[in-house]
Design an enzyme around this catalytic site. Structure first.
Site, PDB file in Angstrom:
ATOM      1  N   ASN A  46      40.976  35.853 -13.127  1.00  0.00           N
ATOM      2  CA  ASN A  46      42.335  35.229 -13.573  1.00  0.00           C
ATOM      3  C   ASN A  46      42.640  36.113 -14.924  1.00  0.00           C
ATOM      4  O   ASN A  46      42.011  37.128 -15.294  1.00  0.00           O
ATOM      5  CB  ASN A  46      42.230  33.899 -13.935  1.00  0.00           C
ATOM      6  CG  ASN A  46      41.125  33.345 -14.897  1.00  0.00           C
ATOM      7  OD1 ASN A  46      40.727  34.355 -15.640  1.00  0.00           O
ATOM      8  ND2 ASN A  46      40.582  32.285 -14.787  1.00  0.00           N
ATOM      9  N   ARG A  47      43.972  35.505 -15.323  1.00  0.00           N
ATOM     10  CA  ARG A  47      44.510  36.330 -16.541  1.00  0.00           C
ATOM     11  C   ARG A  47      43.566  36.400 -17.905  1.00  0.00           C
ATOM     12  O   ARG A  47      43.050  37.572 -18.348  1.00  0.00           O
ATOM     13  CB  ARG A  47      45.773  35.502 -16.967  1.00  0.00           C
ATOM     14  CG  ARG A  47      46.556  36.713 -18.140  1.00  0.00           C
ATOM     15  CD  ARG A  47      47.586  35.678 -18.987  1.00  0.00           C
ATOM     16  NE  ARG A  47      48.684  34.934 -17.905  1.00  0.00           N
ATOM     17  CZ  ARG A  47      49.560  35.336 -17.647  1.00  0.00           C
ATOM     18  NH1 ARG A  47      50.197  36.596 -18.232  1.00  0.00           N
ATOM     19  NH2 ARG A  47      50.459  34.750 -16.695  1.00  0.00           N
ATOM     20  N   LYS A  48      43.016  35.371 -17.962  1.00  0.00           N
ATOM     21  CA  LYS A  48      41.995  35.178 -19.292  1.00  0.00           C
ATOM     22  C   LYS A  48      40.690  36.008 -19.053  1.00  0.00           C
ATOM     23  O   LYS A  48      40.403  36.822 -20.106  1.00  0.00           O
ATOM     24  CB  LYS A  48      41.511  33.801 -19.444  1.00  0.00           C
ATOM     25  CG  LYS A  48      40.784  33.587 -20.492  1.00  0.00           C
ATOM     26  CD  LYS A  48      40.309  32.156 -20.659  1.00  0.00           C
ATOM     27  CE  LYS A  48      39.551  31.794 -22.075  1.00  0.00           C
ATOM     28  NZ  LYS A  48      38.852  30.366 -22.176  1.00  0.00           N
ATOM     29  N   GLU A  49      40.252  35.997 -17.784  1.00  0.00           N
ATOM     30  CA  GLU A  49      39.166  36.825 -17.578  1.00  0.00           C
ATOM     31  C   GLU A  49      39.389  38.204 -17.668  1.00  0.00           C
ATOM     32  O   GLU A  49      38.571  39.278 -18.329  1.00  0.00           O
ATOM     33  CB  GLU A  49      38.587  36.479 -16.289  1.00  0.00           C
ATOM     34  CG  GLU A  49      37.910  35.069 -16.044  1.00  0.00           C
ATOM     35  CD  GLU A  49      37.707  34.633 -14.781  1.00  0.00           C
ATOM     36  OE1 GLU A  49      37.273  33.467 -14.455  1.00  0.00           O
ATOM     37  OE2 GLU A  49      38.622  35.221 -13.747  1.00  0.00           O
TER      38      GLU A  49
ATOM     39  N   ASP B 213      39.042  28.062  -6.834  1.00  0.00           N
ATOM     40  CA  ASP B 213      38.197  27.647  -5.556  1.00  0.00           C
ATOM     41  C   ASP B 213      38.816  27.814  -4.226  1.00  0.00           C
ATOM     42  O   ASP B 213      38.375  28.405  -3.361  1.00  0.00           O
ATOM     43  CB  ASP B 213      37.142  26.670  -5.849  1.00  0.00           C
ATOM     44  CG  ASP B 213      36.498  26.558  -7.069  1.00  0.00           C
ATOM     45  OD1 ASP B 213      36.123  27.712  -7.641  1.00  0.00           O
ATOM     46  OD2 ASP B 213      36.164  25.601  -7.315  1.00  0.00           O
TER      47      ASP B 213
END
Length: 328
Positions: A209-212, A279
């Site tokens: 995702n964007r944060k990761e 998920d």
């Protein structure tokens, strides 16, 4: 950019082909515990809401929720991970078995607790969450058990590596399973977290995702230019075939190693709870690609599936019938 539409007849053909496909889900499993109730007053002891508990429920979380999504889509998931030798572990195994999920790949570790996330819901809104877990690396015995079990599975259509940084996906386990899949032409789908981010080399699909991605690449990912730069850097550093970068309300950006890219806007009509959406995305994407659907088709269907589960409070699995209904 490619066309981001899919005809309903093609979508039905893909979903009808899911039945019986076997996918191993390897990673951090959790037991999700919910206290549901109503809020009508504030505590006189502190400025916090008082929840009158009406019911308590248990659900499969983390990698187990990925397996649950595969099951409700009509596949045969094989769950590999670890739980503790405790009451929560027994509840987890009972729920998984009752839902028809193969748990032969689960290692019972007597030295650590089962990961439990307890959510308190008042008036259909999450008030608080309590976590009980160990984040230490899987033991040598557990690591060996999971690796050997995955290598023993026959007629495997794909492997999903689901990392929540709880210790199951060790560097050795990641390397051994990816190596086994490469030798046997088995697609590998990765939902990464922070610790092992750059360890998943040469997989089929990498879905941060964007944060990761922002933390791993040490860069902001906000503008279209920054998003594209991140996507290309991920393709080059992970050496994967496809990158699926999820952007929350911004939808998804898909990058292929042949230079193609596609933006898919979010499909949630009314967001009640985003828990478990990732998920559902990785499960649906992997499921569709095992039928021979291409990356774009699979991601479009996965995006719709994620939008559906976001419309309900709590952790829910996508149902094949509901997905067909929305696609139609």
């Amino acid at each position: 950019m490619k066309n981001m539409k899919i005809e309903k007849t093609r979508a039905k053909e893909i979903l009808d082909g899911l039945s019986g496909k076997r996918i191993a889900v390897v990673g951090d499993v959790m037991l999700d515990r919910y206290f549901w109730g109503s809020v009508t007053r504030v505590s006189p002891e502190a400025p916090v809401p008082v929840i009158d508990v009406e019911r308590e429920t248990f659900h499969l979380g983390g990698a187990a929720n990925v397996a649950s999504n595969l099951k409700t889509l009509g596949l045969e998931p094989i769950l590999c991970g670890l739980v503790g030798d405790d009451n929560s572990g027994r509840i987890f195994r009972d729920i998984a078995s009752e839902n028809g999920i193969n748990i032969d790949g689960m290692f019972i570790d007597v030295e650590r607790p089962t990961t439990v996330k307890t959510r308190i819901i008042g008036n259909n809104q999450q008030i608080a969450r309590l976590d009980r877990e160990s984040r230490s690396l899987v033991s040598n015995r557990g690591e060996k058990y999971i690796i050997e079990f995955v290598k023993s599975i026959e007629n495997l259509s794909g492997v999903i590596l689901e990392d929540y940084n709880k210790g199951v996906l060790s560097p050795i386990l990641i390397r051994e399973i990816i190596g086994h899949c490469k030798k046997n032409n088995i697609n590998v789908f990765v939902d990464p977290k922070f610790d092992n981010f750059f360890s998943f080399n040469e997989v089929t699909v990498f879905k941060p995702n964007r944060k990761e991605a922002s933390k791993a690449l040490n860069m902001k990912i906000n503008t279209p230019e920054e998003i594209d730069k991140a996507g290309q850097r991920l393709l080059e550093s992970i050496k994967c075939q496809y990158v699926l970068l999820t952007l929350g309300s911004g939808g998804m950006m898909m990058y292929e190693n042949n230079g193609n890219k596609v933006h898919i806007p979010t499909k949630a009509r009314h967001v009640a709870d985003v828990s478990g959406a990732g998920d559902t995305t990785i499960a649906t994407l992997a499921a569709c690609m095992t039928t021979g659907a291409n990356f774009v088709e699979s991601a479009i269907i996965a995006n719709i599936a994620a939008g559906i589960v976001c419309e309900e409070p709590g952790i829910v699995s996508i149902k094949k019938e509901k997905l067909l209904e929305i696609l139609a």
